[in-house]
Design a protein around this motif. Structure first.
Motif, PDB file in Angstrom:
ATOM      1  N   LEU A  73       0.864  -1.063  -0.102  1.00  0.00           N
ATOM      2  CA  LEU A  73       0.051  -0.007  -0.160  1.00  0.00           C
ATOM      3  C   LEU A  73       0.884   1.083   0.040  1.00  0.00           C
ATOM      4  CD1 LEU A  73      -2.699  -0.693   2.613  1.00  0.00           C
ATOM      5  CD2 LEU A  73      -3.053  -0.784   0.283  1.00  0.00           C
ATOM      6  N   ARG A  74       0.383   2.465  -0.444  1.00  0.00           N
ATOM      7  CA  ARG A  74       1.318   3.297  -0.685  1.00  0.00           C
ATOM      8  C   ARG A  74       0.170   4.530  -0.782  1.00  0.00           C
ATOM      9  NH1 ARG A  74       6.304   5.599  -1.858  1.00  0.00           N
ATOM     10  NH2 ARG A  74       6.297   7.683  -2.401  1.00  0.00           N
ATOM     11  N   GLY A  75       0.206   5.774   0.341  1.00  0.00           N
ATOM     12  CA  GLY A  75      -0.529   6.835   0.247  1.00  0.00           C
ATOM     13  C   GLY A  75      -1.585   6.844   1.064  1.00  0.00           C
ATOM     14  N   HIS A  76      -2.329   7.874   1.029  1.00  0.00           N
ATOM     15  CA  HIS A  76      -3.463   8.068   1.834  1.00  0.00           C
ATOM     16  C   HIS A  76      -4.828   7.446   1.463  1.00  0.00           C
ATOM     17  CE1 HIS A  76      -0.849  11.386   2.034  1.00  0.00           C
ATOM     18  NE2 HIS A  76      -1.311  11.602   3.317  1.00  0.00           N
ATOM     19  N   PRO A  77      -5.841   6.827   2.525  1.00  0.00           N
ATOM     20  CA  PRO A  77      -7.160   6.228   1.761  1.00  0.00           C
ATOM     21  C   PRO A  77      -8.034   7.695   1.375  1.00  0.00           C
ATOM     22  CG  PRO A  77      -6.824   6.312   4.218  1.00  0.00           C
ATOM     23  CD  PRO A  77      -5.430   6.696   3.856  1.00  0.00           C
ATOM     24  N   ALA A  78      -8.904   7.200   0.558  1.00  0.00           N
ATOM     25  CA  ALA A  78      -9.944   8.215   0.218  1.00  0.00           C
ATOM     26  C   ALA A  78     -11.189   7.914   1.151  1.00  0.00           C
ATOM     27  CB  ALA A  78     -10.394   7.839  -1.042  1.00  0.00           C
ATOM     28  N   GLU A  93     -14.189  16.983   2.827  1.00  0.00           N
ATOM     29  CA  GLU A  93     -13.138  16.670   2.348  1.00  0.00           C
ATOM     30  C   GLU A  93     -11.849  16.571   3.117  1.00  0.00           C
ATOM     31  OE1 GLU A  93     -10.140  18.318  -1.293  1.00  0.00           O
ATOM     32  OE2 GLU A  93     -12.315  18.384  -1.663  1.00  0.00           O
ATOM     33  N   PRO A  94     -11.165  15.256   3.387  1.00  0.00           N
ATOM     34  CA  PRO A  94      -9.993  15.222   4.131  1.00  0.00           C
ATOM     35  C   PRO A  94      -8.835  15.911   3.697  1.00  0.00           C
ATOM     36  CG  PRO A  94     -11.005  12.972   3.823  1.00  0.00           C
ATOM     37  CD  PRO A  94     -11.733  13.974   2.783  1.00  0.00           C
ATOM     38  N   VAL A  95      -8.142  16.261   4.637  1.00  0.00           N
ATOM     39  CA  VAL A  95      -6.895  16.853   4.587  1.00  0.00           C
ATOM     40  C   VAL A  95      -5.609  15.894   4.811  1.00  0.00           C
ATOM     41  CG1 VAL A  95      -5.119  18.725   5.475  1.00  0.00           C
ATOM     42  CG2 VAL A  95      -7.729  19.386   5.286  1.00  0.00           C
ATOM     43  N   ALA A  96      -5.147  15.638   3.692  1.00  0.00           N
ATOM     44  CA  ALA A  96      -3.779  14.686   3.837  1.00  0.00           C
ATOM     45  C   ALA A  96      -2.592  15.168   4.324  1.00  0.00           C
ATOM     46  CB  ALA A  96      -3.581  14.062   2.471  1.00  0.00           C
ATOM     47  N   GLU A  97      -2.008  14.621   5.383  1.00  0.00           N
ATOM     48  CA  GLU A  97      -1.072  14.858   5.950  1.00  0.00           C
ATOM     49  C   GLU A  97       0.279  14.113   5.850  1.00  0.00           C
ATOM     50  OE1 GLU A  97      -2.135  15.954  10.014  1.00  0.00           O
ATOM     51  OE2 GLU A  97      -2.908  18.086   9.325  1.00  0.00           O
ATOM     52  N   GLY A  98       1.449  14.377   5.764  1.00  0.00           N
ATOM     53  CA  GLY A  98       2.504  13.594   6.065  1.00  0.00           C
ATOM     54  C   GLY A  98       3.015  13.113   4.652  1.00  0.00           C
ATOM     55  N   PRO A  99       4.518  12.542   4.543  1.00  0.00           N
ATOM     56  CA  PRO A  99       4.849  12.056   3.364  1.00  0.00           C
ATOM     57  C   PRO A  99       4.363  10.665   3.160  1.00  0.00           C
ATOM     58  CG  PRO A  99       6.624  12.058   5.026  1.00  0.00           C
ATOM     59  CD  PRO A  99       5.295  12.729   5.429  1.00  0.00           C
ATOM     60  N   GLU A 100       4.358  10.179   1.897  1.00  0.00           N
ATOM     61  CA  GLU A 100       3.774   8.889   1.634  1.00  0.00           C
ATOM     62  C   GLU A 100       5.270   7.746   1.504  1.00  0.00           C
ATOM     63  OE1 GLU A 100       1.672   9.014  -2.200  1.00  0.00           O
ATOM     64  OE2 GLU A 100      -0.007  10.219  -1.008  1.00  0.00           O
ATOM     65  N   GLU A 101       4.912   6.584   1.802  1.00  0.00           N
ATOM     66  CA  GLU A 101       5.974   5.541   1.706  1.00  0.00           C
ATOM     67  C   GLU A 101       5.169   4.316   1.463  1.00  0.00           C
ATOM     68  OE1 GLU A 101       6.688   4.157   6.359  1.00  0.00           O
ATOM     69  OE2 GLU A 101       7.403   6.169   6.058  1.00  0.00           O
ATOM     70  N   THR A 102       6.080   3.415   0.692  1.00  0.00           N
ATOM     71  CA  THR A 102       5.361   2.170   0.360  1.00  0.00           C
ATOM     72  C   THR A 102       5.423   0.974   1.475  1.00  0.00           C
ATOM     73  OG1 THR A 102       6.082   2.481  -1.764  1.00  0.00           O
ATOM     74  CG2 THR A 102       5.543   0.271  -0.944  1.00  0.00           C
ATOM     75  N   VAL A 103       4.446   0.481   2.096  1.00  0.00           N
ATOM     76  CA  VAL A 103       4.284  -0.301   2.990  1.00  0.00           C
ATOM     77  C   VAL A 103       3.928  -1.848   2.507  1.00  0.00           C
ATOM     78  CG1 VAL A 103       3.132  -0.821   5.468  1.00  0.00           C
ATOM     79  CG2 VAL A 103       3.319   1.637   4.587  1.00  0.00           C
ATOM     80  N   THR A 104       4.973  -2.610   2.924  1.00  0.00           N
ATOM     81  CA  THR A 104       4.682  -4.073   2.470  1.00  0.00           C
ATOM     82  C   THR A 104       3.896  -4.675   3.645  1.00  0.00           C
ATOM     83  OG1 THR A 104       6.637  -4.062   1.170  1.00  0.00           O
ATOM     84  CG2 THR A 104       5.939  -5.946   1.952  1.00  0.00           C
ATOM     85  N   LEU A 105       2.784  -5.403   3.076  1.00  0.00           N
ATOM     86  CA  LEU A 105       1.882  -6.184   4.073  1.00  0.00           C
ATOM     87  C   LEU A 105       2.090  -7.587   3.986  1.00  0.00           C
ATOM     88  CD1 LEU A 105      -1.435  -4.271   3.983  1.00  0.00           C
ATOM     89  CD2 LEU A 105       0.363  -3.997   5.754  1.00  0.00           C
ATOM     90  N   GLU A 106       2.834  -8.211   4.668  1.00  0.00           N
ATOM     91  CA  GLU A 106       3.044  -9.856   4.607  1.00  0.00           C
ATOM     92  C   GLU A 106       1.580 -10.440   4.837  1.00  0.00           C
ATOM     93  OE1 GLU A 106       5.479 -11.085   3.173  1.00  0.00           O
ATOM     94  OE2 GLU A 106       6.615  -9.325   3.196  1.00  0.00           O
ATOM     95  N   PRO A 107       1.326 -11.716   4.431  1.00  0.00           N
ATOM     96  CA  PRO A 107      -0.060 -12.407   4.895  1.00  0.00           C
ATOM     97  C   PRO A 107      -0.203 -12.217   6.472  1.00  0.00           C
ATOM     98  CG  PRO A 107       1.150 -13.890   3.509  1.00  0.00           C
ATOM     99  CD  PRO A 107       2.078 -12.416   3.803  1.00  0.00           C
ATOM    100  N   GLY A 108      -1.466 -11.511   6.882  1.00  0.00           N
ATOM    101  CA  GLY A 108      -1.816 -11.175   8.287  1.00  0.00           C
ATOM    102  C   GLY A 108      -1.239 -10.047   8.900  1.00  0.00           C
TER     103      GLY A 108
END
Length: 160
Positions: A73-78, A93-108
């Motif tokens: 996943l990367r970024g902000h949810p809508a 309309e939400p205000v998005a805060e902070g830098p985005e990074e790619t998050v790896t989700l292993e199973p579970g």
């Protein structure tokens, strides 16, 4: 830093059978398509406990990989906050805060985005539900949102 706003569009298109309005988000400038991105079928979405404090409210929005394969996943949810009638709240309309990074989700594995709002004004509308699309997706999940009043909309961090 409040420099990035998520473009959340609540469509007026209703499908036969009374389906909920569509939710869409425009692309984030400079964002690339992630071929390993989590699909809607891989994710469970839930709202964790709302923490109150001095007119502020915080709640983690948790995305859990329920599949047998890793994904990212990367970024902000809508997000769209709804009242008891299912209508979007004003200032929704939400205000998005902070830098985005790619998050790896292993199973579970899980990633979180933190929601923040205030309850300090007297004439704030009451929230009942939260419509959520994970970052980079159009698939929508509607969650109970027992937040009470929501003043001035939500702030949302990227998933981490």
């Amino acid at each position: 830093m409040r420099v990035l706003r998520i473009a959340v569009i609540v469509g007026g298109l209703l499908l036969a059978g009374g389906a909920a309005p569509a939710l869409a988000r425009g692309p984030v400038p400079g964002a690339e398509t992630d071929p390993g991105g989590c699909s809607p079928a891989q994710l469970d979405v839930r709202l964790d406990r709302i923490d109150p404090g001095a007119g502020n409210r915080y709640a983690p929005l948790v995305f859990t990989n329920r599949s047998g394969a890793g994904c990212t996943l990367r970024g902000h949810p809508a997000l769209v906050v709804l009242d008891a009638s299912g209508d979007p709240l004003p200032d929704g309309e939400p205000v998005a805060e902070g830098p985005e990074e790619t998050v790896t989700l292993e199973p579970g594995g899980s990633a979180r985005s933190v929601l923040h709002w205030t309850v300090t004004a007297d004439d704030c509308p009451d929230a009942s539900a939260l419509r959520v699309a994970p970052p980079g997706q159009d698939a929508v999940t509607t969650l109970d949102f027992p937040a009470g009043r929501v003043c001035g909309g939500l702030d949302v961090t990227p998933v981490r």
